[in-house]
Each structure stands twice: as C-alpha cells, then as structure tokens.
Design a protein around this motif. Sequence first.
Motif, PDB file in Angstrom:
ATOM      1  N   HIS A   1       0.855  -1.186   0.000  1.00  0.00           N
ATOM      2  CA  HIS A   1       0.000   0.000   0.000  1.00  0.00           C
ATOM      3  C   HIS A   1       0.883   1.226   0.000  1.00  0.00           C
TER       4      HIS A   1
ATOM      5  N   GLU B   1       8.244   1.147  -5.499  1.00  0.00           N
ATOM      6  CA  GLU B   1       6.864   0.700  -5.245  1.00  0.00           C
ATOM      7  C   GLU B   1       5.873   1.422  -6.167  1.00  0.00           C
TER       8      GLU B   1
ATOM      9  N   SER C   1      15.450   6.584  -1.269  1.00  0.00           N
ATOM     10  CA  SER C   1      14.621   5.903  -0.293  1.00  0.00           C
ATOM     11  C   SER C   1      13.224   6.512  -0.143  1.00  0.00           C
TER      12      SER C   1
ATOM     13  N   PHE D   1      10.560   7.335   2.531  1.00  0.00           N
ATOM     14  CA  PHE D   1       9.515   6.469   3.031  1.00  0.00           C
ATOM     15  C   PHE D   1       9.633   6.350   4.546  1.00  0.00           C
TER      16      PHE D   1
ATOM     17  N   GLY E   1      10.837   5.552  -2.065  1.00  0.00           N
ATOM     18  CA  GLY E   1       9.886   4.507  -2.446  1.00  0.00           C
ATOM     19  C   GLY E   1       9.458   4.587  -3.901  1.00  0.00           C
TER      20      GLY E   1
END
Length: 817
Positions: free
Chosen positions: A279, A313, A308, A465, A310
């Motif tokens: 998510h 994702e 970092s 993140f 994210g």
Amino acid sequence: MPNFIDVIIPIPLQKLFTYSITVSEADFLKIGMRVAVPFGKSKIYTGIVYKIHNTPPNAYEAKQIHQILDDSPIVNEIQLQLWNWIANYYMCTLGDVMRAALPSAYTLESETIVIKNNKKTIDESKLLDDEFLIYEALHHQSSLKIHDISNILDKKNVLPVIKRLLEKEAISVEEEVYEKYKPKLVRYVKLNTNYASENQLKNLLEDLGRANKQKEVVLTLFSISAKTKKPVKVSDLSNESDASSTIIKTLIDKCILEEYYIQTDRVQYLGDDNEDSKHLNEYQKTALKDIKESFKSQNITLIHGVTSSGKTEIYVKLIEEVLNRKKQVLYLLPEIALTTQLVSRLQDYFGEKVAVFHSKYSSHERVEVWNNVLNNSGRAQIVLGARSSIFLPFHNLGLIIVDEEHEQSFKQFDPAPRYHARDTAIVLASMHKAKTLLGSATPSLESYYNAKQNKYGFVELTHRFNDVLMPDIELVDIKDKLKRKRMKGHFSDRLIDEMNETLKEGHQIILFQNRRGFSPIIECHTCGHSPQCPNCDVSLTYHQYRNQLRCHYCGYNMAMLQDCLACGSQDLDNKGFGTEQIEEEVKVLFPDYKVARMDLDTTRGKYGYEKIITALEQQEIDILVGTQMLTKGLDFRNVKLVGIMNADNMLNFPDFRAHERSFQLMVQVSGRAGRTKERGKVLIQTYNPHHNILQQVSTNNYIDMFNEQMNDRYNYKYPPVFKQIKISLKHKDYNRVETASIWFAKSLRQVFHNNVLGPESPPIARIRNQFHKNILIKIPKQQSLSKTKEAIIKINNSFQSIKDFRSVKVILNVDNF
Ligand code: ADP
Ligand code: ZN
Ligand code: ZN
C-alpha cells in the motif's frame, strides 16, 4: 514475384548488400528472417532480411543466398525501424547495430567441418603419423573443425595435412553454417519401472540393505517426488541426499534409477506464489496520481524522488496496470544495479512474468529471453534489463521505466553503436506508442532541463519512506586535520570516532573511494620516476592483492618492482590510494571487525557482486570499502555511517560533467546511510570544504546545483544547452594522426566555424600504442542536427579518399559522454 533481398550483415558496411532469391525462397522469405549469405571471396555471414524487392543492384551481380535459417522472423519491423534510427542518429552502420542487437548465438559462424569418408576403406598403415592422428580422432567423433584439428596436432597450419587426407580420400570436407545455440537439457532421474509395485520396491530396499548410501538416495528420491510431485533433477537429488554423483551413477548403472533429459529455459524463477504489492503512503499515492495525470498529455515523465522515497513501489503499481492492459514492460537499470535485491523484489510481486537480461548472462540465456519476448510468452511480460535490453523483440510495449536515469553507463562508449539507452528507450517507446518514465534521486541535467522546458512531465517525491530523516552530512577538512596531525593514514580523527561509535552500536559502515583518477601509483622517492605502461601514456597502478603493477587501459602487467627502474633506489612509495589500501588501513585500525571490499577486482564472475551484497545484508561484514558500485540502488537496513574518503579527486576530474557527477555520486552514496528509523551519518573528507558542490551535497540542494551547473553549460556551450559530437582519430604514428586531425578540424571549421574545438590530445594521449586526437563540434539547438551530420559525413568521405589518411581510424560519437 520479387527476386532480390537487401540483407544486413554484422559488419560495418555503408550500404546493404543485395542477393538474389529463387521463386520458392521468395514465397517463404519474410523481412526479419535470417539468411546465410556468401560475402567476399570465401566468407559466410548470417544476415537479416531488410527488404524484399525486384530491383537488381547496378554495381555488381547479385549472388544467391545459401540458405534461409528461420521459419519465421526473429526481428520485427519496429526493431528494424529502431535500428535505422540508431544508425542514423549515432552515425554508424546497420551492421554495427545488428551486431550489438542480436545475441551472439544468433549470428552464425562459417567453419570448415571435416568428416570421415565412410565410402572408402583406408589402409591405416599407409597414413603418416599426423594423418593417422586425425583419422583416428574421426573414429571417435563424427566431425572435427579446423580448430579441433589444430589442437590435436598442436600446430596452426593444418591445411596441408587435411589436403593429403583429402587426396587419399580418407576424409571429406563440408562447408557448413551451424547454429551455436543449443537448448539446455536438464538431467532428471526416476525409479526404474521394474520397481513400480510396492513389493518390488520393498525387495529393492532389502537388497540395498548393506549399501546404506544407495538406499538413502532411493529414499530421498521418494521423499522429494512425494513433496514436489514434479520430476526430480539429478542435482537436487545429489544435494538433498548429500550423495556424490558416483553413487547416483552406480544406481543408474544397476538399472535401479533411470536418467532422462528435459529441455528447460535457462532463466528460471524458483519462487512460489506472488505477493501483493504494497500500500502506498500518501506521498507515493500523490506521486502516482501525478504521473498518470502527466501521462495524459506527455509521453515522457521524469520523477525526481529523493533516495529511499519509495520510487520502486510506485513503478510496481504502474507495471501492474500496464500488465492488466496486456502490454509488455521494459524496466531499464544500469548493469550494476541489477542485483538480486531488486530482481527478487519484483519476482515476489510478478513471479515468472519477470525476465532478466544483462551482460553477465550467457549467450544461451539471452537467446531464451529473446525468444520469450519475441513470442510474447508469459515469462517475459516484464523485462528487467541493462542497456542492451532495448534491443529485445518487443511488439507490444506499454511502458518503459528508466531508473537511475542519470547513470552514465547507459551510454555505450565502445564499440559502435555508441548509443544512449535512455534516449533510445524514449524513441523505442514512441514507436510502440508507449510511455516512458525516467526516475532518479539526482536527475541528469539533460532530463531535468527537458522537464523544466515542459518537454517532459515532472513529478517530485521529497519525503523518504516512513519519514526517515535525510542523513546528516558533515564535511571534514583534511588539510586542517593534516596540519594538526589528526590524520591516521587516510582517516581523520572525526571519521575514526564516528566509526568507533557506529560499530559499538552494532551498525555497519560503508567507505567510498572513487575509482577514477585515484589509483595507487608507485613513485620513486629518490628520483621521482614512476613506472609507465609501455603501450599507453599512463602510469601503472599497484595491485596489492596480486602484488602486480597493471595498466588499466590495456591490461599490461608486471610483478611489483623491488627497486626503481630508473635509478635503482629501493625507496619506492605508494602515491594515491585505492580501495585496497583503504581496506588494509581499516584492518589495522579496526582489527576486531570484519572488513570487505567491493570493486571490479572482487566482483568478477556471475555472482561475485551478489555474494558481497548478501554478506553485507546478513551482517557478515561490518565495514565495506567500495567504489562507485556501491552507489546503485542498494537497500541496506543496518548501514548507519557512510564515509567518503576523498571528494576532491572526483571534483577535479577533467570533464565538463565532473561537478554534476560528483554531486550525483555523493548524494547517491549518502543515500545508503540510515534507511530505517535511525538517522544516517555521512562524513565527507576533503581539502576544499567550501566547494559549492560539497555545500550543495551537504544540504541536499539539487536545485542550486542545477542552476549553477546550467550557468556554466550556457557560458561554455555544453550540453544540454548545445548538442555535441566528438570525433576521435587514432593511429600508431603520431605525426600521421596529427596531420590528419588538423586536416579534419580545418575542414570542419569551414562549415561550423567557431563551434569546432581541437584537435586536442586527450589526457591519456596514447592507448594500446595508438595515439589519439579529439575534435569536438558544438551544435546550437537551432542548427539542424541532420544537416550537421550530413556535413560531417561528407567531410569524412573526402578524408577517407586521401591515401595517407585511410589508415587513420575515425570514431564518431554523438552526444558523447
Ligand atoms: P527508492 O527507490 O526511492 O530509493 P525504494 O523503493 O527502494 O526507494 O524504497 C525504500 C524502502 O522503503 C524499501 O525498503 C521499500 O521496501 C520501502 N517501501 C517503499 N514504499 C513502501 C510502501 N508503500 N510500503 C512499505 N514499504 C515501502
Ligand atoms: Zn628512482
Ligand atoms: Zn597500457
């Protein structure tokens, strides 16, 4: 009926060659198929059919093709379109592109094959010794290549022997094109059908009673097949039962086990079910929404997301959507970032839909990925690959992601095609009407500039993140430290203190030493001489591990000297320092901790790199010393301190991109520190703590860096403000290359005036006994690029027609790096 074809062959010819085909061949042939064609006096090449037509060539008589090698095209029309674009844009030939594009197993070799003549009985006693050796060998092998025969006889010139054997009709010779690719077969075992019934099996186990190890193997085979319900590989059986292959072989010989082979794909995914993607947090969600919004009006979008934050994702979510639309995805990364870390992360989500493609794969593995992509197999919906994966036969691309888009390794330096994979990917995507997403924490000035000019869409991600803090960056003035005697070797007291603290807390450390221009050079303290490479204009560098002096350009090497070659003094000193020396010093400073090194020397071999990364992940290493390799997209939970040993050698590198690169490198290395809750610490050692770039790194101020560097690029007419083409000339005779380059530059100046720089000798003027000269052409944005290239080609053609210059090698590098 068409009766001619134009064929691309993998050598640098300016024009395509035309061959004639028969009516039945014309019926069968399609563009993109391979054909074996004769070329020159005796050569055979594999060519790709580029065009089918009925216009005979007017300068020569078309030869016939030898044979058609495929049932259906292995290269599609979009690929040929891309090859064309590359050849035009990067000023090379289609043959050059073909050589780079196809896995080498697809380009066939022409080789003479010798076979035994079975139609004739030979009196072996009449054969000479060397003849007999060959004849004898052909009893055991059905055919031999010239190369094999050379090996058997241990000499080069074997044609006379072959000729004599031919005259005696002992052998015959076949000119045959053969394919190098052979599907890989895996060896499996099963229980012989004689033991199918329960009773028979019971008897068997009783019979084996004494041969304990053999019994164990049989039982293991049972338990594996009960567990997996799949065929059992010999290798698995031997691993699980801990039995040697001899034991298994004995069982096969005794007809208890039976072996068989199954063809498998080499590139395998062994995982289980797929994991759901994560998510996204609010920032990621917003970024994802922005990217999709941007794609409505833009084909290319840049995401600038701090280390970092994210980004991966977010890519995963985009990939999911593209797959749902039944389209293929290409995920490009620099070679070095293609680690198991990322590969397994994607495989957890997408399972065997992920195919990996990079240079450490064998030719066979590449062929398999190629075929999977070509057939739009389920196994290659997402290709995760380095530079050359833009050449795969996609026919249905929906999205290309170029991660770490600022990486210079996306540009192929040598040989031609000297293409930039990011820029080529953008062209490839547009041919597929697909989107391109460029991602980086430190975008190239080119891409950021394009985004600012609204040529690309732009999305930002400024939060790490989990809101992990950006690392705390401290600059350490080593000039001052030296003056106050606070240095131990290359380590300042600050760095040593921080290292002690970090280790005490049980965290790990990365020490970064730039590779370029900072090799350990040996210098004589008495006369100042340092040993030079005999073939290149560079000092040899010292490799402690092998106790050798080596040339980084040509590989020349010699044993480390005991005394100076010039004056005989034994007072030789190590000047400069490399990763090896840092590693040695760390071992002395921190004897109780485990130190490892990651550089070109320690990462050879297919898994060399992975081994070190895994060891760091598993915390088998406390301190890792490494080069640029460390910067790429690695995610280590427990690394808290990053030390940059010396920032100055990066900054001082003679290249207009040196400052931009230093910024990128330092920010990326810093990004390896503190990727979890605890804030990371970065120490940068430098003689120049007030350097603007270092200030920008320590405040993570990309925008300042961008503005300042762009200013320089405007002032000095460098990319991305101007385009540039570099022309390099090489020759073993200095005078010739000098005259030639002066001629070339003068002709260019007549067309481009002040926008021609040089000829200039590069910092290393001689490599592998060839002297180099460079000429640079700066091209204003409003000047037509294609007209510029036409003019260059024209000048190059006149150049080639001058007898004295013909042996000078000319290299054109468009958008050189
Ligand atoms: P970047 O590529 O921007 O440097 P990554 O994609 O590697 O960042 O993400 C950094 C870390 O945060 C990774 O370990 C990743 O697994 C984790 N992460 C990122 N996004 C999420 C998310 N939405 N949920 C859980 N973990 C995440
Ligand atoms: Zn000396
Ligand atoms: Zn050399």
